[in-house]
Design a protein around this motif. Sequence first.
Motif, PDB file in Angstrom:
ATOM      1  N   ARG A  69       0.817  -1.116   0.072  1.00 30.66           N
ATOM      2  CA  ARG A  69       0.004  -0.059  -0.149  1.00 30.66           C
ATOM      3  C   ARG A  69       0.845   1.220  -0.050  1.00 30.66           C
ATOM      4  O   ARG A  69       2.058   1.003   0.100  1.00 30.66           O
ATOM      5  N   ALA A  70       0.361   2.366  -0.038  1.00 30.00           N
ATOM      6  CA  ALA A  70       1.071   3.686  -0.264  1.00 30.00           C
ATOM      7  C   ALA A  70       1.803   3.654   1.012  1.00 30.00           C
ATOM      8  O   ALA A  70       1.294   3.502   2.044  1.00 30.00           O
ATOM      9  N   GLY A  71       3.231   4.084   0.660  1.00 33.14           N
ATOM     10  CA  GLY A  71       4.264   4.212   1.667  1.00 33.14           C
ATOM     11  C   GLY A  71       4.875   2.912   2.382  1.00 33.14           C
ATOM     12  O   GLY A  71       5.769   3.123   2.893  1.00 33.14           O
ATOM     13  N   ASP A  72       4.540   1.817   1.660  1.00 25.67           N
ATOM     14  CA  ASP A  72       5.129   0.640   2.005  1.00 25.67           C
ATOM     15  C   ASP A  72       6.476   0.495   1.098  1.00 25.67           C
ATOM     16  O   ASP A  72       6.340   1.101  -0.039  1.00 25.67           O
ATOM     17  N   LEU A  73       7.330  -0.176   1.482  1.00 25.98           N
ATOM     18  CA  LEU A  73       8.347  -0.419   0.919  1.00 25.98           C
ATOM     19  C   LEU A  73       8.802  -1.942   0.722  1.00 25.98           C
ATOM     20  O   LEU A  73       8.584  -2.675   1.732  1.00 25.98           O
ATOM     21  N   VAL A  74       9.383  -2.225  -0.271  1.00 26.13           N
ATOM     22  CA  VAL A  74       9.866  -3.719  -0.548  1.00 26.13           C
ATOM     23  C   VAL A  74      11.346  -3.844  -0.769  1.00 26.13           C
ATOM     24  O   VAL A  74      11.721  -2.832  -1.803  1.00 26.13           O
ATOM     25  N   LEU A  75      12.162  -4.443  -0.525  1.00 30.02           N
ATOM     26  CA  LEU A  75      13.425  -4.761  -0.654  1.00 30.02           C
ATOM     27  C   LEU A  75      13.542  -6.128  -1.352  1.00 30.02           C
ATOM     28  O   LEU A  75      13.441  -7.129  -0.828  1.00 30.02           O
ATOM     29  N   LEU A  76      14.150  -6.166  -2.689  1.00 32.28           N
ATOM     30  CA  LEU A  76      14.433  -7.460  -3.484  1.00 32.28           C
ATOM     31  C   LEU A  76      15.941  -7.470  -3.734  1.00 32.28           C
ATOM     32  O   LEU A  76      16.769  -6.540  -3.973  1.00 32.28           O
ATOM     33  N   ARG A  77      16.340  -8.973  -3.558  1.00 24.28           N
ATOM     34  CA  ARG A  77      17.648  -9.063  -3.819  1.00 24.28           C
ATOM     35  C   ARG A  77      17.873  -9.662  -5.187  1.00 24.28           C
ATOM     36  O   ARG A  77      16.883  -9.811  -5.788  1.00 24.28           O
ATOM     37  N   PRO A  78      19.248  -9.794  -5.584  1.00 20.65           N
ATOM     38  CA  PRO A  78      19.380 -10.025  -6.812  1.00 20.65           C
ATOM     39  C   PRO A  78      19.266 -11.590  -6.942  1.00 20.65           C
ATOM     40  O   PRO A  78      19.146 -12.481  -6.311  1.00 20.65           O
ATOM     41  N   GLY A  79      18.383 -11.839  -8.195  1.00 21.05           N
ATOM     42  CA  GLY A  79      17.985 -13.033  -8.471  1.00 21.05           C
ATOM     43  C   GLY A  79      16.653 -13.289  -7.897  1.00 21.05           C
ATOM     44  O   GLY A  79      15.932 -14.420  -8.354  1.00 21.05           O
ATOM     45  N   ASP A  80      16.032 -12.571  -7.170  1.00 23.41           N
ATOM     46  CA  ASP A  80      14.421 -12.810  -6.752  1.00 23.41           C
ATOM     47  C   ASP A  80      13.630 -12.615  -7.945  1.00 23.41           C
ATOM     48  O   ASP A  80      13.546 -11.761  -8.649  1.00 23.41           O
ATOM     49  N   THR A  81      12.956 -13.719  -8.309  1.00 24.40           N
ATOM     50  CA  THR A  81      11.894 -13.573  -8.998  1.00 24.40           C
ATOM     51  C   THR A  81      10.595 -13.014  -8.587  1.00 24.40           C
ATOM     52  O   THR A  81      10.280 -12.984  -7.547  1.00 24.40           O
ATOM     53  N   HIS A  82      10.051 -12.159  -9.406  1.00 25.56           N
ATOM     54  CA  HIS A  82       8.762 -11.352  -8.851  1.00 25.56           C
ATOM     55  C   HIS A  82       8.064 -10.882 -10.036  1.00 25.56           C
ATOM     56  O   HIS A  82       8.493 -10.576 -11.240  1.00 25.56           O
ATOM     57  N   SER A  83       6.784 -10.517  -9.806  1.00 23.94           N
ATOM     58  CA  SER A  83       5.877 -10.140 -10.643  1.00 23.94           C
ATOM     59  C   SER A  83       5.046  -9.028  -9.927  1.00 23.94           C
ATOM     60  O   SER A  83       4.837  -9.019  -8.978  1.00 23.94           O
ATOM     61  N   SER A  84       4.128  -8.173 -10.784  1.00 24.37           N
ATOM     62  CA  SER A  84       3.461  -7.178 -10.131  1.00 24.37           C
ATOM     63  C   SER A  84       2.271  -6.880 -10.984  1.00 24.37           C
ATOM     64  O   SER A  84       2.272  -7.086 -12.108  1.00 24.37           O
TER      65      SER A  84
END
Length: 271
Positions: free
Chosen positions: A42-57
């Motif tokens: 949600r607004a104001g939330d933060l996600v940290l992804l590391r190299p190689g993490d598979t993700h979609s949005s």
Amino acid sequence: MHLRKVSAEWDYPQHAHPQYEFNYVLEGEQQLIVNNHSFLQRAGDLVLLRPGDTHSSRSGNGRPFTYFCIHFDIDDKLLISLLSRLNPVLFTSESHIAHRLGPVLSRLVEIAASEPGGITMSQRMRLQAAVFDLFAQLWEVFSLEADVSSPGTYEKIELAHQIRSRLQGLVYQQFKQELPGDSHYGIDDIASELGISASHCYRVFRQVFGISPRVYLSEQMLHEAKVLLDDHSLSVSQISSLLGYRDIAHFSRQFKRWSSQSPREYRESGE
């Protein structure tokens, strides 16, 4: 880095990249799937992804949303060790880290929203200052938890990175090509090459990276196996051979132990 406002129908397919990523939602909601785990951002939330993490949005509520993301890479071993201890995770707007990083990210958003003609030299200097401030805030939030301020830290981290480099070599078959077919080169051999005991090898690696060498090796093997399985020009039998397994049955059992899916089930789930 980029700032985007997307429609309700927008979605980004599953992918991975070799850099770290901060993903920050400014308006609306985003549904992120990271390594098969779902996060509602949600607004104001933060996600940290590391190299190689598979993700979609995609949109989290069927409405347009605005997000900002910054991809970065670093060569500072202390920071790499720190970030490697953090699982891909959502930090809500109420969290301590979101409060600490929010003002810095807002400055980066302002620069990203600059005129299309490109940023000026003064903006470029402010960008560099903001990025260093981002790392400083991140360090202050997590360094005590990661225990990276004790005596001998640099020596310990250097040793842990040497261990990690050799573990990566196992994954990419750099060592197996030089060994007889009946040899079983592993973590004990790495410790012996570095002149340390196996117990010290495990202890130092866990202190720096937060996991054991064996777990790290399994994670890297699983990632490499998934990359190869995503290439449908390769058969499961070929992939088994490429990863150094004597037969497909052994590879299938190991893959299922890691991911709770057989290689064929994983491949079919991505089709």
